[in-house]
Design a protein around this motif. Sequence first.
Motif, PDB file in Angstrom:
ATOM      1  N   GLU A 118      55.092   4.995 -40.375  1.00 11.46           N
ATOM      2  CA  GLU A 118      54.293   4.699 -41.561  1.00 11.46           C
ATOM      3  C   GLU A 118      53.044   5.578 -41.614  1.00 11.46           C
ATOM      4  O   GLU A 118      52.681   6.091 -42.674  1.00 11.46           O
ATOM      5  N   ILE A 119      52.402   5.759 -40.472  1.00 10.09           N
ATOM      6  CA  ILE A 119      51.195   6.596 -40.447  1.00 10.09           C
ATOM      7  C   ILE A 119      51.557   8.057 -40.672  1.00 10.09           C
ATOM      8  O   ILE A 119      50.858   8.772 -41.388  1.00 10.09           O
ATOM      9  N   TRP A 120      52.672   8.516 -40.091  1.00  7.06           N
ATOM     10  CA  TRP A 120      53.114   9.891 -40.353  1.00  7.06           C
ATOM     11  C   TRP A 120      53.362  10.092 -41.848  1.00  7.06           C
ATOM     12  O   TRP A 120      52.924  11.100 -42.415  1.00  7.06           O
ATOM     13  N   CYS A 121      54.050   9.148 -42.478  1.00  5.41           N
ATOM     14  CA  CYS A 121      54.332   9.271 -43.915  1.00  5.41           C
ATOM     15  C   CYS A 121      53.040   9.250 -44.732  1.00  5.41           C
ATOM     16  O   CYS A 121      52.882  10.039 -45.674  1.00  5.41           O
ATOM     17  N   ASP A 122      52.136   8.366 -44.377  1.00  6.10           N
ATOM     18  CA  ASP A 122      50.846   8.315 -45.081  1.00  6.10           C
ATOM     19  C   ASP A 122      50.086   9.624 -44.912  1.00  6.10           C
ATOM     20  O   ASP A 122      49.431  10.098 -45.837  1.00  6.10           O
ATOM     21  N   TYR A 123      50.170  10.208 -43.716  1.00  5.92           N
ATOM     22  CA  TYR A 123      49.508  11.485 -43.445  1.00  5.92           C
ATOM     23  C   TYR A 123      50.097  12.578 -44.340  1.00  5.92           C
ATOM     24  O   TYR A 123      49.357  13.341 -44.975  1.00  5.92           O
ATOM     25  N   ILE A 124      51.407  12.645 -44.424  1.00  7.43           N
ATOM     26  CA  ILE A 124      52.058  13.652 -45.270  1.00  7.43           C
ATOM     27  C   ILE A 124      51.669  13.456 -46.736  1.00  7.43           C
ATOM     28  O   ILE A 124      51.330  14.416 -47.433  1.00  7.43           O
ATOM     29  N   ARG A 125      51.673  12.212 -47.199  1.00  8.33           N
ATOM     30  CA  ARG A 125      51.259  11.937 -48.587  1.00  8.33           C
ATOM     31  C   ARG A 125      49.797  12.316 -48.816  1.00  8.33           C
ATOM     32  O   ARG A 125      49.429  12.830 -49.873  1.00  8.33           O
ATOM     33  N   SER A 126      48.987  12.050 -47.820  1.00 11.33           N
ATOM     34  CA  SER A 126      47.569  12.363 -47.923  1.00 11.33           C
ATOM     35  C   SER A 126      47.345  13.878 -48.005  1.00 11.33           C
ATOM     36  O   SER A 126      46.516  14.351 -48.788  1.00 11.33           O
ATOM     37  N   LEU A 127      48.073  14.628 -47.209  1.00 11.97           N
ATOM     38  CA  LEU A 127      47.969  16.097 -47.278  1.00 11.97           C
ATOM     39  C   LEU A 127      48.321  16.589 -48.673  1.00 11.97           C
ATOM     40  O   LEU A 127      47.654  17.479 -49.210  1.00 11.97           O
ATOM     41  N   GLU A 128      49.342  16.009 -49.245  1.00 12.89           N
ATOM     42  CA  GLU A 128      49.743  16.382 -50.604  1.00 12.89           C
ATOM     43  C   GLU A 128      48.673  15.973 -51.625  1.00 12.89           C
ATOM     44  O   GLU A 128      48.309  16.741 -52.507  1.00 12.89           O
ATOM     45  N   ARG A 129      48.148  14.768 -51.475  1.00  8.88           N
ATOM     46  CA  ARG A 129      47.130  14.256 -52.397  1.00  8.88           C
ATOM     47  C   ARG A 129      45.859  15.121 -52.357  1.00  8.88           C
ATOM     48  O   ARG A 129      45.235  15.376 -53.378  1.00  8.88           O
ATOM     49  N   TYR A 130      45.511  15.583 -51.149  1.00  8.55           N
ATOM     50  CA  TYR A 130      44.318  16.422 -51.000  1.00  8.55           C
ATOM     51  C   TYR A 130      44.622  17.903 -51.201  1.00  8.55           C
ATOM     52  O   TYR A 130      43.806  18.762 -50.888  1.00  8.55           O
ATOM     53  N   GLU A 131      45.824  18.183 -51.719  1.00  7.15           N
ATOM     54  CA  GLU A 131      46.241  19.535 -52.115  1.00  7.15           C
ATOM     55  C   GLU A 131      46.135  20.547 -50.976  1.00  7.15           C
ATOM     56  O   GLU A 131      45.663  21.675 -51.159  1.00  7.15           O
TER      57      GLU A 131
END
Length: 101
Positions: free
Chosen positions: A54-67
């Motif tokens: 879950e944290i890995w997925c959130d990290y990947i989404r966060s990287l995308e969100r922060y462009e």
Amino acid sequence: MGIQIIFERAITVHCLEPAIWSQYLTYLDSTLKISTVALPVYERAIRNVPWSVEIWCDYIRSLERYEQLHKEVLSVFEQALAAGFGEPAAYLELWLCFMII
């Protein structure tokens, strides 16, 4: 800032609890929304609880969100694949997370 200090104290004592890291990261992403604050905390979280898909997925989404650059997102995805999850379903969840972004 006070809430951030409380979370920092909590993870100092309970650094192997994925739920605390997840709550802290959710707070950073939803309230602060500052990549230079949130992304280093994600890095600390995955060092402490690398088995948490879950944290890995959130990290990947966060990287995308922060462009962040796709190269960085891909690097984190590859690190996650090497983390060694206990359940095969975790790899599927990670793959789906990566494909959706």
